[in-house]
Design an enzyme around this catalytic site. Structure first.
Site, PDB file in Angstrom:
ATOM      1  N   GLU A   1     -22.900  74.136  14.347  1.00 56.30           N
ATOM      2  CA  GLU A   1     -23.936  73.433  13.587  1.00 56.30           C
ATOM      3  C   GLU A   1     -25.134  73.089  14.469  1.00 56.30           C
ATOM      4  OE1 GLU A   1     -24.274  73.135  10.519  1.00 56.30           O
ATOM      5  OE2 GLU A   1     -22.297  73.762   9.834  1.00 56.30           O
TER       6      GLU A   1
ATOM      7  N   TYR B   1     -27.584  65.292   9.419  1.00 56.19           N
ATOM      8  CA  TYR B   1     -27.113  66.586   8.903  1.00 56.19           C
ATOM      9  C   TYR B   1     -25.833  67.016   9.630  1.00 56.19           C
ATOM     10  CZ  TYR B   1     -26.281  71.452   8.482  1.00 56.19           C
ATOM     11  OH  TYR B   1     -25.618  72.639   8.290  1.00 56.19           O
TER      12      TYR B   1
ATOM     13  N   ASP C   1     -29.431  70.775   4.152  1.00 57.38           N
ATOM     14  CA  ASP C   1     -30.379  71.415   5.059  1.00 57.38           C
ATOM     15  C   ASP C   1     -31.537  71.975   4.223  1.00 57.38           C
ATOM     16  OD1 ASP C   1     -29.376  73.653   3.836  1.00 57.38           O
ATOM     17  OD2 ASP C   1     -28.859  74.709   5.688  1.00 57.38           O
TER      18      ASP C   1
END
Ligand code: SF4
Length: 300
Positions: free
Chosen positions: A37, A120, A138
């Site tokens: 990520e 996020y 996102d």
């Protein structure tokens, strides 16, 4: 939960069409997902794939990275770009060892408290590693929700609290299904509902999409201009870091001076690297990557 039918349609599509990406495979741990990520935030999948594999081969657990130096993390980051992410991952690994015995925690609040882990990333790790029910928002997800639900051609430039609320409203109640729906919305935005050329005929939401139903013209694409690289301070920083990555001993400023002709820009880029903690300024006008072992006392 009135919008759950959208999630059902997207999950069905995802089950058949998801890209085969290694961090999505069963059994991939939370640390590997966290690394993916962080790498994917500002770098395309195709460039992340080899870097992710190399990183996890060397540092399969946070404790292994924490025991290594920040300099090695920066060196390993190579040319992925935005190298502060390497430093943050190293800091995160140290914090995981100190606070969580080397494990990645399961709770959103614990994840949010880690260095370098923003809203996020924390939600993505809790969702994709532990199957929790959180909106993972996102750019791609914001665009799908803006079009399919709000009937707008595109989303805003940054994630707002309202985006989290709008996305959460689409998620099924069951956490594991919600986690899969989050991955599915993200994938749909990445490969079908793209910024400039949405392929509505291939989209599982074509009959439910508010923007499509409105009959508006094709979206003009992101209002954010593509970032220029050539000639920028980022390019100079990249060149300076490339020299420092190649050397395990301090590098004299004269050697760094060779990478870029513009004295003012080069000095600014070097100062920025020092300020960001990526580079140490040492005595006798020499420089090294942050935390490089065996270096002399930093310059006062
Ligand atoms: S129908 Fe078109 S605009 Fe609507 S979500 Fe699908 S790809 Fe995007």
């Amino acid at each position: 939960m009135s919008e759950t039918p959208l999630a059902t349609a997207v999950v069905r599509w995802y089950d058949k069409n998801a890209r085969d990406l290694p961090w999505r495979e069963p059994g991939v741990g939370a640390w590997a997902i966290l690394v993916s990520e962080v790498m994917l935030q500002q770098t395309p999948v195709v460039r992340v794939l080899p870097a992710w594999r190399a990183w996890l081969t060397r540092w399969p657990e946070p404790a292994v990275l924490a025991a290594d130096t920040p300099a090695e993390a920066i060196r390993m980051w190579g040319r992925l770009g935005y190298p502060r992410r390497a430093l943050r991952l190293h800091e995160c690994a140290v914090a995981l060892v100190e606070r969580h015995g080397g494990a990645v925690p399961t709770e959103l609040e614990q994840l949010l408290a880690l260095p370098g882990v923003g809203s996020y990333t924390a939600r993505a790790v809790a969702t994709f590693a532990y199957g929790r029910r959180h909106p993972v928002v996102d750019t791609n997800v914001r665009r799908v929700v803006a079009r399919a639900v709000a009937g707008e051609p595109d989303a805003g430039l940054a994630t707002r609290p309202a985006d989290l609320v709008a996305t959460e409203a689409l998620l099924p109640a069951e956490p594991a299904v919600a986690a899969r729906a989050s991955a599915a919305f993200m994938e749909l935005g990445a490969v079908v509902c793209t910024a400039r050329s949405p392929r509505c005929v291939d989209c599982p939401l074509v009959d439910r999409c508010a923007w499509r139903a409105s009959g508006q013209a094709a979206p003009a694409g992101p209002t954010r201009r593509p970032q220029r690289y050539a000639g920028t301070d980022r390019q100079v920083r990249g060149r300076l870091l490339a020299v420092l990555r190649e050397s395990t001993v301090p590098v004299a400023r004269e050697q760094l001076d060779l990478v870029w002709a513009d004295d003012v820009q080069r000095a600014r880029a070097l100062a920025g690297l020092v300020e960001d903690g990526l580079v140490q300024a040492l005595a006798a006008d020499r420089y090294a990557l942050a935390g490089e072992p065996g270096n002399a006392v930093p310059q006062l």
